[in-house]
Motif scaffolding. Structure first.
Motif, short mmCIF file in Angstrom:
data_model
loop_
_atom_site.label_atom_id
_atom_site.label_comp_id
_atom_site.label_asym_id
_atom_site.label_seq_id
_atom_site.Cartn_x
_atom_site.Cartn_y
_atom_site.Cartn_z
N PRO A 91 5.70 7.86 3.16
CA PRO A 91 5.71 6.98 4.34
C PRO A 91 7.06 6.95 5.07
O PRO A 91 7.10 6.71 6.27
CB PRO A 91 5.35 5.61 3.78
N SER B 51 -9.12 0.18 4.32
CA SER B 51 -8.14 -0.80 3.86
C SER B 51 -8.47 -2.13 4.52
O SER B 51 -8.61 -2.19 5.74
CB SER B 51 -6.73 -0.38 4.26
N ASP C 297 -9.25 5.26 12.28
CA ASP C 297 -8.02 5.31 11.47
C ASP C 297 -8.36 6.11 10.21
O ASP C 297 -9.09 5.65 9.34
CB ASP C 297 -7.58 3.88 11.15
N TYR D 229 -6.54 7.62 5.07
CA TYR D 229 -6.82 7.79 3.63
C TYR D 229 -7.82 8.91 3.36
O TYR D 229 -8.18 9.15 2.21
CB TYR D 229 -7.36 6.47 3.05
N SER E 166 -1.99 10.37 9.50
CA SER E 166 -0.59 10.17 9.10
C SER E 166 -0.23 11.02 7.88
O SER E 166 -1.08 11.32 7.05
CB SER E 166 -0.41 8.70 8.75
N ILE F 259 -11.76 1.81 10.14
CA ILE F 259 -11.16 2.64 9.09
C ILE F 259 -12.36 3.08 8.24
O ILE F 259 -12.67 2.46 7.22
CB ILE F 259 -10.16 1.83 8.24
N LEU G 186 -1.12 3.91 16.31
CA LEU G 186 -2.14 2.90 16.62
C LEU G 186 -1.64 1.96 17.72
O LEU G 186 -2.38 1.59 18.64
CB LEU G 186 -2.50 2.12 15.36
N SER H 284 1.91 9.65 5.89
CA SER H 284 2.48 8.61 5.01
C SER H 284 1.87 8.60 3.62
O SER H 284 2.58 8.44 2.64
CB SER H 284 2.28 7.23 5.63
N LYS H 285 0.55 8.72 3.54
CA LYS H 285 -0.09 8.56 2.24
C LYS H 285 -0.17 9.90 1.50
O LYS H 285 -0.32 9.91 0.28
CB LYS H 285 -1.49 7.97 2.40
N GLY I 97 0.82 -1.21 0.00
CA GLY I 97 0.00 0.00 0.00
C GLY I 97 0.84 1.25 0.00
O GLY I 97 0.83 2.03 0.94
N TYR J 209 -6.78 1.52 -2.81
CA TYR J 209 -6.99 0.10 -3.08
C TYR J 209 -8.23 -0.24 -3.91
O TYR J 209 -9.26 0.42 -3.79
CB TYR J 209 -7.11 -0.67 -1.76
N GLY K 61 4.82 7.35 12.34
CA GLY K 61 3.88 6.68 11.44
C GLY K 61 2.65 6.31 12.22
O GLY K 61 2.67 6.18 13.45
N SER K 62 1.52 6.15 11.50
CA SER K 62 0.31 5.84 12.26
C SER K 62 0.35 4.41 12.80
O SER K 62 -0.35 4.09 13.75
CB SER K 62 -0.96 6.12 11.46
N THR K 63 1.20 3.56 12.23
CA THR K 63 1.35 2.23 12.83
C THR K 63 1.81 2.38 14.28
O THR K 63 1.30 1.70 15.18
CB THR K 63 2.37 1.41 12.01
N TYR L 103 -6.67 -3.44 9.02
CA TYR L 103 -5.22 -3.22 8.98
C TYR L 103 -4.59 -4.22 9.96
O TYR L 103 -4.78 -4.10 11.17
CB TYR L 103 -4.91 -1.78 9.35
C1 LIG Z 1 -5.42 1.45 7.48
C2 LIG Z 1 -3.99 1.79 7.68
N1 LIG Z 1 -3.62 2.35 8.83
C3 LIG Z 1 -2.34 2.69 9.05
C4 LIG Z 1 -1.37 2.47 8.10
C5 LIG Z 1 0.04 2.80 8.46
O1 LIG Z 1 0.63 3.82 7.82
P1 LIG Z 1 1.88 4.55 8.44
O2 LIG Z 1 2.38 3.78 9.62
O3 LIG Z 1 2.89 4.59 7.35
O4 LIG Z 1 1.39 5.91 8.85
C6 LIG Z 1 -1.69 1.88 6.88
C7 LIG Z 1 -0.67 1.63 5.86
O5 LIG Z 1 -0.85 1.00 4.87
C8 LIG Z 1 -3.06 1.54 6.67
O6 LIG Z 1 -3.46 0.96 5.53
#
Ligand SMILES: Cc1ncc(COP(=O)(O)O)c(C=O)c1O
Length: 415
Positions: free
Chosen positions: A263, A198, A226, A229, A256, A193, A123, A258-259, A46, A346, A118-120, A144
């Motif tokens: 990222p 996703s 989340d 996107y 985030s 989400i 989260l 990232s998108k 992604g 996606y 990052g949002s990972t 996710y």
């Molecule tokens: C739903 C969702 N949340 C979080 C992320 C994490 O992104 P990042 O950690 O790069 O901000 C992704 C990445 O694909 C995602 O699809």
């Protein structure tokens, strides 16, 4: 890579190739029993399109930050004081709070924003702070996977709620929360989400958003939204965020860069009431994000470059989305069904009965086209029979060719 193939494992390595001024990372895959094949068409990860990372603007913002702030940009914390070691640079939190506040029609204070790698990471921080053994969490049936993993690691019990074309089937929520309670577990969190989900690309309708918040209120649970996107909308604005609609302070919003920027910045944030943010800060095991990067990105946001970039990205990704939809109809029409996503990264493909996906996937991969099977994403076995296609990182000219290869691989693996 050859060594990995010999050991019969499957691994990914990366190789850089130069394309114009941009460095494009391609994935080199070693598959058990096959020679390694360079993936020229990667529908798997992604990833937003690296050709549209704003490299020059970021370079300028980093240089300007160092010139303007000097050594202050390289300390543990700056004007915001030691709390920046928990919440992150106040300069960036101000920009995020102002932007989110404008979009969501809510006043957001700097102590209601915490930065993350990052949002990972955001989260992970949120679930670590908010969940523990004896708690129950509800996630979407396909979600996710990393968040799901983090939830499991807290010792909390996970239950899933199905998704349909309108996102989470909120009607089922009460039953799922009730089942948790009946099992002696305290329902505590709903992770969703809602916008350009996703992996399914769905958007939770306005009515369901309101219903979800009503259920969360009845059950006194938090909602982890989340939102990563949300800005990548190709058909006009999506419904308001859950955070925008929430009057009770139950929504914890993760977002985030990232998108919408890149990222590799590893820069993201969580917005919530100050008390919840303080709980996240207490759970943190680092000194927050890089001062230099956060200040440089704050500059990028403050000068209006982010908003302008997002407008450009929407055009780029809308075009890719349309190329993908046309190619899928042409090359895979008989073997997959899909919905054209209104935003996000996606396509969610439902495979026709009789398609042996693992065989199709291996065939496509041998020809240099990588795809992700749904079962590595789904929080529920019903995710089998679906494939997530992420076409946005693929050059326009390769999307059609890649989908043609995929279509042939699927046709050859059916029946
Ligand atoms: C739903 C969702 N949340 C979080 C992320 C994490 O992104 P990042 O950690 O790069 O901000 C992704 C990445 O694909 C995602 O699809």
């Amino acid at each position: 890579v050859a060594d990995v193939a010999q050991r019969g494992e499957e691994r990914e390595g990366v190789a850089d190739r130069r394309e114009g001024s941009a460095v494009v990372t391609t994935t080199v895959l070693a598959v058990a029993g096959t020679a390694s094949t360079e993936v020229w068409c990667n529908f798997d990860q992604g990833l937003p399109d690296p050709r549209h990372f704003p490299v020059a603007d970021l370079e300028r913002c980093v240089v300007e930050t160092l010139r303007a702030d000097g050594a202050d940009a390289l300390k543990y914390y700056g004007d915001g004081g030691p709390s920046e070691m928990q919440l992150g640079s106040v300069a960036l939190r101000e920009e995020i709070a102002a932007r989110a506040g404008r979009r969501d029609g809510r006043a957001v204070g700097v102590d209601e924003v915490i930065l993350a790698h990052g949002s990972t990471d955001g989260l992970a921080l949120a679930v670590r702070a908010l969940l523990g053994p004896g708690d129950g969490a509800v996630v979407e049936a396909a979600t996710y996977a990393h968040t799901e993993r983090f939830v499991r690691a807290t010792g909390a019990t996970i239950r899933t709620v199905p998704l349909d074309d309108d996102g989470m089937v909120v009607n089922d929520l009460r039953g799922v929360l009730g089942a948790l309670r009946d099992d002696g577990v305290r329902p505590r969190l709903i992770y969703t989400i809602p916008t350009f989900q996703s992996p399914t690309g769905t958007v939770l309708t306005y009515a369901r958003r309101e219903e979800l918040l009503a259920v969360a209120g009845e059950w006194d649970v938090l909602v982890l939204e989340d939102n990563c996107y949300y800005e990548l909308a190709y058909e006009g604005p999506p419904p308001p965020t859950l955070f925008a609609l929430d009057a009770s302070g139950r929504v914890v919003q993760s977002d985030s860069f990232s998108k919408v920027i890149a990222p590799g910045l590893r820069l993201a944030w969580v917005i919530a009431g100050a008390e919840v943010v303080a709980e996240l800060a207490a759970a943190r095991q680092d000194f927050s994000v890089s001062q230099l990067l956060a200040r440089a990105v704050a500059r990028y946001v403050a000068e209006g470059s982010l908003d302008a970039h997002i407008v450009e990205l929407r055009d780029v990704y809308r075009r890719k989305r349309d190329i993908t939809a046309t190619a899928l109809l042409e090359h895979c029409g008989g073997c997959v069904r899909f919905r054209v996503p209104a935003g996000g990264l996606y396509f969610w493909l439902e495979l026709a009965p009789g398609v042996r996906w693992e065989a199709a996937r291996a065939r496509a991969r041998k020809l240099g086209v990588a795809c992700r099977p749904a079962d590595s994403l789904a929080g529920d076995p019903s995710g089998r029979g679906f494939v997530r296609l992420a076409p946005m990182q693929v050059p326009d000219a390769d999307i059609d060719r890649g989908i043609e290869v995929l279509g042939r691989a699927i046709a050859a693996s059916t029946g």
